[in-house]
Design an enzyme around this catalytic site. Sequence first.
Site, PDB file in Angstrom:
ATOM      1  N   CYS A  70       0.818  -1.215   0.000  1.00  0.00           N
ATOM      2  CA  CYS A  70       0.000   0.000   0.000  1.00  0.00           C
ATOM      3  C   CYS A  70       0.859   1.276   0.000  1.00  0.00           C
ATOM      4  O   CYS A  70       1.646   1.511   0.919  1.00  0.00           O
ATOM      5  CB  CYS A  70      -0.911   0.000   1.224  1.00  0.00           C
ATOM      6  SG  CYS A  70      -1.819   1.548   1.401  1.00  0.00           S
ATOM      7  N   TYR A 195      -4.551   5.494  -9.323  1.00  0.00           N
ATOM      8  CA  TYR A 195      -5.767   4.708  -9.028  1.00  0.00           C
ATOM      9  C   TYR A 195      -6.921   5.140  -9.922  1.00  0.00           C
ATOM     10  O   TYR A 195      -7.745   4.324 -10.327  1.00  0.00           O
ATOM     11  CB  TYR A 195      -6.156   4.849  -7.546  1.00  0.00           C
ATOM     12  CG  TYR A 195      -5.290   3.979  -6.659  1.00  0.00           C
ATOM     13  CD1 TYR A 195      -5.643   2.664  -6.393  1.00  0.00           C
ATOM     14  CD2 TYR A 195      -4.095   4.451  -6.129  1.00  0.00           C
ATOM     15  CE1 TYR A 195      -4.842   1.844  -5.608  1.00  0.00           C
ATOM     16  CE2 TYR A 195      -3.280   3.647  -5.348  1.00  0.00           C
ATOM     17  CZ  TYR A 195      -3.661   2.343  -5.088  1.00  0.00           C
ATOM     18  OH  TYR A 195      -2.860   1.539  -4.323  1.00  0.00           O
TER      19      TYR A 195
HETATM   20  N1  LIG Z   1      -7.123   7.719   2.711  1.00  0.00           N
HETATM   21  C1  LIG Z   1      -6.437   6.590   3.064  1.00  0.00           C
HETATM   22  C2  LIG Z   1      -6.433   5.546   1.928  1.00  0.00           C
HETATM   23  C3  LIG Z   1      -5.827   4.257   2.355  1.00  0.00           C
HETATM   24  C4  LIG Z   1      -6.154   3.125   1.370  1.00  0.00           C
HETATM   25  O1  LIG Z   1      -6.905   3.294   0.401  1.00  0.00           O
HETATM   26  N2  LIG Z   1      -5.568   1.956   1.635  1.00  0.00           N
HETATM   27  C5  LIG Z   1      -5.876   0.781   0.804  1.00  0.00           C
HETATM   28  C6  LIG Z   1      -4.615  -0.014   0.467  1.00  0.00           C
HETATM   29  S1  LIG Z   1      -3.582   0.823  -0.691  1.00  0.00           S
HETATM   30  C7  LIG Z   1      -6.734  -0.182   1.577  1.00  0.00           C
HETATM   31  O2  LIG Z   1      -6.410  -0.547   2.698  1.00  0.00           O
HETATM   32  N3  LIG Z   1      -7.818  -0.645   0.948  1.00  0.00           N
HETATM   33  C8  LIG Z   1      -8.692  -1.657   1.471  1.00  0.00           C
HETATM   34  C9  LIG Z   1     -10.123  -1.409   1.044  1.00  0.00           C
HETATM   35  O3  LIG Z   1     -10.415  -0.372   0.462  1.00  0.00           O
HETATM   36  O4  LIG Z   1     -10.958  -2.276   1.306  1.00  0.00           O
HETATM   37  C10 LIG Z   1      -5.031   7.022   3.433  1.00  0.00           C
HETATM   38  O5  LIG Z   1      -4.397   7.763   2.675  1.00  0.00           O
HETATM   39  O6  LIG Z   1      -4.594   6.655   4.515  1.00  0.00           O
END
Ligand SMILES: N[C@@H](CCC(=O)N[C@@H](CS)C(=O)NCC(=O)O)C(=O)O
Length: 323
Positions: A70, A195
């Site tokens: 991530c 993304y």
């Molecule tokens: N706004 C968050 C975004 C974090 C994010 O999108 N993380 C992703 C991994 S790259 C995630 O854990 N996604 C799991 C999901 O959406 O179910 C940040 O910048 O901390």
Amino acid sequence: MGLPPTFVIKAGQTLWNSLWHTMMGSLAPRDGQGSYQRPASQFRQWVDANPNSKIPAEPGRYRLIVGRSCPWAHRTLVVRALKGLDTVIPVTWAIADPSVGGWRLSTPFEGCDTLAAVYQKASPQYDGRATVPMLWDDRQKQVINNESADIIQILNSQFDDFASNSKLDLYPAELKEMCDRWNKIIYETVNNGVYRCGFAQSQFAYEKACNELFETLDLVEAKLADSTYLCGDQLTLADARLFPTLIRFDLVYYHLFRCSRRRIYDYPNLWNYLKTFYGQPGIAETCDLQGIKQDYYQSLFPLNPGGIVPLGPDLDPMLSKVN
Ligand SMILES: N[C@@H](CCC(=O)N[C@@H](CS)C(=O)NCC(=O)O)C(=O)O
């Protein structure tokens, strides 16, 4: 042997198309034009350096839950490494696991096997996604913050009494304005931009995101012709936010997310910048290049249904090569 009969192809296309849109819809919320809409983070509490504050900075009390692939989690690891907070803020690893539809924990944490279960246990009313990074309070057993942009500011400024590199300020007052300007454009068109390319659900949405992405990369390439970092000679949070996307670019985004106009390797200044950042103490250790590739290619099923992970590019020797 030729292609299957036309009606089999047609039926396959219709079925796959509707399945693809359904799966993409739950992986990546979209607007009416098919553009990816990233959900807002919901935990936004602040840790404070003041020992008398409600959530005071203390060594060993707060931990980061992160996943190797991530980029948002990677920012927090980068700032933790640069500030010398390795012993102050422990890390718990989440593993991308398609069989649980999200993050599994490498070892059970708070009696939970998955990150979603940790969110639920700590905040039963939470209805958002179970995302990394998470800043967790081991004392109060609560989620402090799950917005990487906040977490890196907290790590940069609130733990200086315990950081081994506390003199480094990645967000100094005199560079704040410039830093914020870069953050805004880089977030929209590069960090989230890749993304928006990969999760686009229409040709229009993809082309818009892709054009904006490469416009910004061109802009940064020009800036880096006479500047070591984004805000001059000093490393700032803007660089810590750009690096995790750049290091994944040629490895993953170029191909899987169709960000394929140019590689970072094709931009002399950006490539040099990437190598310089990678060479900072503690940074290479935050980059699991093979792991990044495996997670993206094997977890994002609708983008890569066969699950095959490409062998190239072999970035390791390229990054270590001195000009
Ligand atoms: N706004 C968050 C975004 C974090 C994010 O999108 N993380 C992703 C991994 S790259 C995630 O854990 N996604 C799991 C999901 O959406 O179910 C940040 O910048 O901390």
